[in-house]
Motif scaffolding. Sequence first.
Motif, PDB file in Angstrom:
ATOM      1  N   ILE A   1       0.837  -1.206   0.000  1.00 47.81           N
ATOM      2  CA  ILE A   1       0.000   0.000   0.000  1.00 47.81           C
ATOM      3  C   ILE A   1       0.866   1.248   0.000  1.00 47.81           C
ATOM      4  N   ALA A   2       1.900   1.262   0.826  1.00 48.28           N
ATOM      5  CA  ALA A   2       2.781   2.431   0.905  1.00 48.28           C
ATOM      6  C   ALA A   2       3.510   2.655  -0.411  1.00 48.28           C
ATOM      7  N   GLY A   3       4.000   1.597  -1.023  1.00 51.91           N
ATOM      8  CA  GLY A   3       4.685   1.726  -2.308  1.00 51.91           C
ATOM      9  C   GLY A   3       3.754   2.224  -3.400  1.00 51.91           C
ATOM     10  N   TRP A   4       2.535   1.727  -3.398  1.00 50.29           N
ATOM     11  CA  TRP A   4       1.540   2.163  -4.387  1.00 50.29           C
ATOM     12  C   TRP A   4       1.202   3.641  -4.193  1.00 50.29           C
ATOM     13  N   LEU A   5       0.960   4.050  -2.939  1.00 48.05           N
ATOM     14  CA  LEU A   5       0.659   5.456  -2.665  1.00 48.05           C
ATOM     15  C   LEU A   5       1.829   6.362  -3.038  1.00 48.05           C
ATOM     16  N   ALA A   6       3.034   5.934  -2.725  1.00 49.69           N
ATOM     17  CA  ALA A   6       4.214   6.731  -3.073  1.00 49.69           C
ATOM     18  C   ALA A   6       4.355   6.844  -4.584  1.00 49.69           C
ATOM     19  N   GLY A   7       4.053   5.774  -5.300  1.00 46.65           N
ATOM     20  CA  GLY A   7       4.099   5.808  -6.755  1.00 46.65           C
ATOM     21  C   GLY A   7       3.092   6.790  -7.330  1.00 46.65           C
TER      22      GLY A   7
ATOM     23  N   VAL B   1       9.596  -1.107  -2.422  1.00 50.42           N
ATOM     24  CA  VAL B   1       9.711   0.335  -2.192  1.00 50.42           C
ATOM     25  C   VAL B   1       9.070   0.715  -0.865  1.00 50.42           C
ATOM     26  N   GLY B   2       7.908   0.155  -0.560  1.00 50.63           N
ATOM     27  CA  GLY B   2       7.229   0.452   0.703  1.00 50.63           C
ATOM     28  C   GLY B   2       8.020  -0.012   1.914  1.00 50.63           C
ATOM     29  N   ILE B   3       8.593  -1.197   1.834  1.00 51.12           N
ATOM     30  CA  ILE B   3       9.367  -1.725   2.962  1.00 51.12           C
ATOM     31  C   ILE B   3      10.649  -0.922   3.158  1.00 51.12           C
ATOM     32  N   ILE B   4      11.349  -0.621   2.076  1.00 55.76           N
ATOM     33  CA  ILE B   4      12.556   0.205   2.193  1.00 55.76           C
ATOM     34  C   ILE B   4      12.186   1.595   2.698  1.00 55.76           C
TER      35      ILE B   4
ATOM     36  N   ALA C   1      12.116   5.904   6.820  1.00 55.68           N
ATOM     37  CA  ALA C   1      11.363   6.741   7.758  1.00 55.68           C
ATOM     38  C   ALA C   1      11.654   6.336   9.201  1.00 55.68           C
ATOM     39  N   GLY C   2      11.913   5.048   9.421  1.00 49.38           N
ATOM     40  CA  GLY C   2      12.253   4.573  10.764  1.00 49.38           C
ATOM     41  C   GLY C   2      13.555   5.147  11.286  1.00 49.38           C
TER      42      GLY C   2
ATOM     43  N   ILE D   1       1.148   2.757   7.606  1.00 44.53           N
ATOM     44  CA  ILE D   1       1.060   3.012   6.164  1.00 44.53           C
ATOM     45  C   ILE D   1       1.539   4.421   5.850  1.00 44.53           C
ATOM     46  N   LEU D   2       1.118   5.398   6.640  1.00 45.23           N
ATOM     47  CA  LEU D   2       1.551   6.784   6.438  1.00 45.23           C
ATOM     48  C   LEU D   2       3.056   6.913   6.610  1.00 45.23           C
ATOM     49  N   HIS D   3       3.573   6.285   7.628  1.00 45.93           N
ATOM     50  CA  HIS D   3       5.009   6.283   7.921  1.00 45.93           C
ATOM     51  C   HIS D   3       5.797   5.711   6.748  1.00 45.93           C
ATOM     52  N   ALA D   4       5.389   4.540   6.274  1.00 47.41           N
ATOM     53  CA  ALA D   4       6.083   3.883   5.160  1.00 47.41           C
ATOM     54  C   ALA D   4       5.919   4.669   3.864  1.00 47.41           C
ATOM     55  N   THR D   5       4.765   5.293   3.668  1.00 44.93           N
ATOM     56  CA  THR D   5       4.535   6.081   2.455  1.00 44.93           C
ATOM     57  C   THR D   5       5.457   7.282   2.395  1.00 44.93           C
ATOM     58  N   ILE D   6       5.614   7.971   3.501  1.00 44.93           N
ATOM     59  CA  ILE D   6       6.513   9.132   3.532  1.00 44.93           C
ATOM     60  C   ILE D   6       7.945   8.694   3.249  1.00 44.93           C
ATOM     61  N   GLY D   7       8.368   7.598   3.849  1.00 45.27           N
ATOM     62  CA  GLY D   7       9.705   7.074   3.579  1.00 45.27           C
ATOM     63  C   GLY D   7       9.866   6.643   2.132  1.00 45.27           C
ATOM     64  N   ALA D   8       8.819   6.042   1.553  1.00 47.19           N
ATOM     65  CA  ALA D   8       8.887   5.609   0.151  1.00 47.19           C
ATOM     66  C   ALA D   8       8.944   6.810  -0.788  1.00 47.19           C
ATOM     67  N   VAL D   9       8.238   7.882  -0.457  1.00 43.46           N
ATOM     68  CA  VAL D   9       8.309   9.105  -1.266  1.00 43.46           C
ATOM     69  C   VAL D   9       9.726   9.668  -1.225  1.00 43.46           C
ATOM     70  N   ILE D  10      10.333   9.663  -0.051  1.00 46.25           N
ATOM     71  CA  ILE D  10      11.722  10.119   0.076  1.00 46.25           C
ATOM     72  C   ILE D  10      12.626   9.254  -0.795  1.00 46.25           C
TER      73      ILE D  10
END
Length: 84
Positions: free
Chosen positions: A15-21, A37-40, A45-46, A64-73
Amino acid sequence: MGIESIIVFIIVGAIAGWLAGLLVSGFGFGLIGNIVVGIIGAFIAGFIFPALGVSLGTGIIAAILHATIGAVILLMLIRIVKRA
């Protein structure tokens, strides 16, 4: 770590990778790519959020929000490296 935790980890990553995409236009990696991408992004973000003293709370939405922000970075860093 139980199988349930791994499944939640993969779902949050997807979900995080998809949102970041969606947020960083021009990036789409398919299901497996989005999970990676979401896990990385969650790991990025961690490291960054605690150093800045930022806390998004607990729960699945916060994860999900946490992972999404990290994936966007992560995707922004990839974009910068590709242009250089």
